[in-house]
Design a protein around this motif. Structure first.
Motif, mmCIF file in Angstrom:
data_model
loop_
_atom_site.group_PDB
_atom_site.id
_atom_site.type_symbol
_atom_site.label_atom_id
_atom_site.label_comp_id
_atom_site.label_asym_id
_atom_site.label_seq_id
_atom_site.Cartn_x
_atom_site.Cartn_y
_atom_site.Cartn_z
ATOM 1 N N GLU A 1 2.959 4.259 -1.220
ATOM 2 C CA GLU A 1 3.049 5.042 -2.450
ATOM 3 C C GLU A 1 4.277 5.939 -2.460
ATOM 4 O O GLU A 1 4.884 6.159 -3.496
ATOM 5 C CB GLU A 1 1.794 5.890 -2.637
ATOM 6 C CG GLU A 1 0.543 5.068 -2.858
ATOM 7 C CD GLU A 1 -0.698 5.930 -2.985
ATOM 8 O OE1 GLU A 1 -0.593 7.177 -2.950
ATOM 9 O OE2 GLU A 1 -1.788 5.357 -3.111
ATOM 10 N N THR A 2 4.619 6.496 -1.336
ATOM 11 C CA THR A 2 5.787 7.370 -1.217
ATOM 12 C C THR A 2 6.185 7.438 0.251
ATOM 13 O O THR A 2 5.384 7.156 1.137
ATOM 14 C CB THR A 2 5.490 8.781 -1.768
ATOM 15 O OG1 THR A 2 6.686 9.542 -1.774
ATOM 16 C CG2 THR A 2 4.450 9.502 -0.956
ATOM 17 N N ILE B 1 8.688 3.601 -5.870
ATOM 18 C CA ILE B 1 8.279 4.376 -4.706
ATOM 19 C C ILE B 1 9.383 5.372 -4.376
ATOM 20 O O ILE B 1 10.517 4.983 -4.116
ATOM 21 C CB ILE B 1 8.004 3.453 -3.494
ATOM 22 C CG1 ILE B 1 6.867 2.486 -3.829
ATOM 23 C CG2 ILE B 1 7.676 4.274 -2.253
ATOM 24 C CD1 ILE B 1 6.684 1.385 -2.814
ATOM 25 N N LYS C 1 0.817 -1.220 0.000
ATOM 26 C CA LYS C 1 0.000 0.000 0.000
ATOM 27 C C LYS C 1 0.852 1.272 0.000
ATOM 28 O O LYS C 1 0.321 2.368 -0.075
ATOM 29 C CB LYS C 1 -0.932 0.002 1.218
ATOM 30 C CG LYS C 1 -2.016 -1.034 1.146
ATOM 31 C CD LYS C 1 -2.992 -0.862 2.281
ATOM 32 C CE LYS C 1 -4.130 -1.848 2.150
ATOM 33 N NZ LYS C 1 -5.136 -1.660 3.206
#
Length: 138
Positions: free
Chosen positions: A19-20, A43, A17
């Motif tokens: 993202e960054t 990422i 999950k």
């Protein structure tokens, strides 16, 4: 991904999950396994100061857009092109706001805040106090 503070687990976050990652504090440690996972899965890892200003970014160069980066550097060194781009962006934003006011004037009654505000004359930019334009036309 496990986040710890002084050895005590604070958060357990599933990697799929993610993202960054944005790091805004000093003294943070990242494992090489996490950095490798982020690199393989596109990422980005960002380091910012406590006010959110960017300091550093870690990204896999294979997944980056080099053409975009080169264009950004060209705009940085060519003030005229950057000014023209800024003008187009601002012009688009102003047109969108005018269209929004037109929409509100069609779909709101005149006694609502949007209807009455859109019906008023507003000073046109750069015309001084004696020059007005309508925010919309019926």
């Amino acid at each position: 991904m496990v986040v710890k503070k002084r050895g005590v687990k604070q958060l357990d976050f599933p990697l799929h999950k993610l993202e960054t990652i944005n790091i805004i504090s000093r003294g943070i440690t990242l494992s090489s396994d996490l950095i490798l996972y982020c690199s393989k899965n596109k990422i980005s890892i960002f380091f910012s100061d406590t006010f959110g200003a960017p300091l550093c970014a870690l990204q896999n160069p294979v997944y980056g857009d080099m053409d975009l980066g080169l264009l950004q550097l060209q705009f940085l060194h060519n003030g005229h092109e950057a000014l023209e781009l800024a003008k187009k962006i601002i012009e688009g934003k102003v047109k969108n706001q005018i269209n929004l006011l037109k929409y509100y004037s069609r779909h709101r009654s005149p006694d609502t805040v949007y209807g009455s505000a859109a019906a008023e004359e507003i000073p046109a930019p750069g015309c001084g106090s004696g020059c007005f334009q309508h925010a919309y036309q019926k």
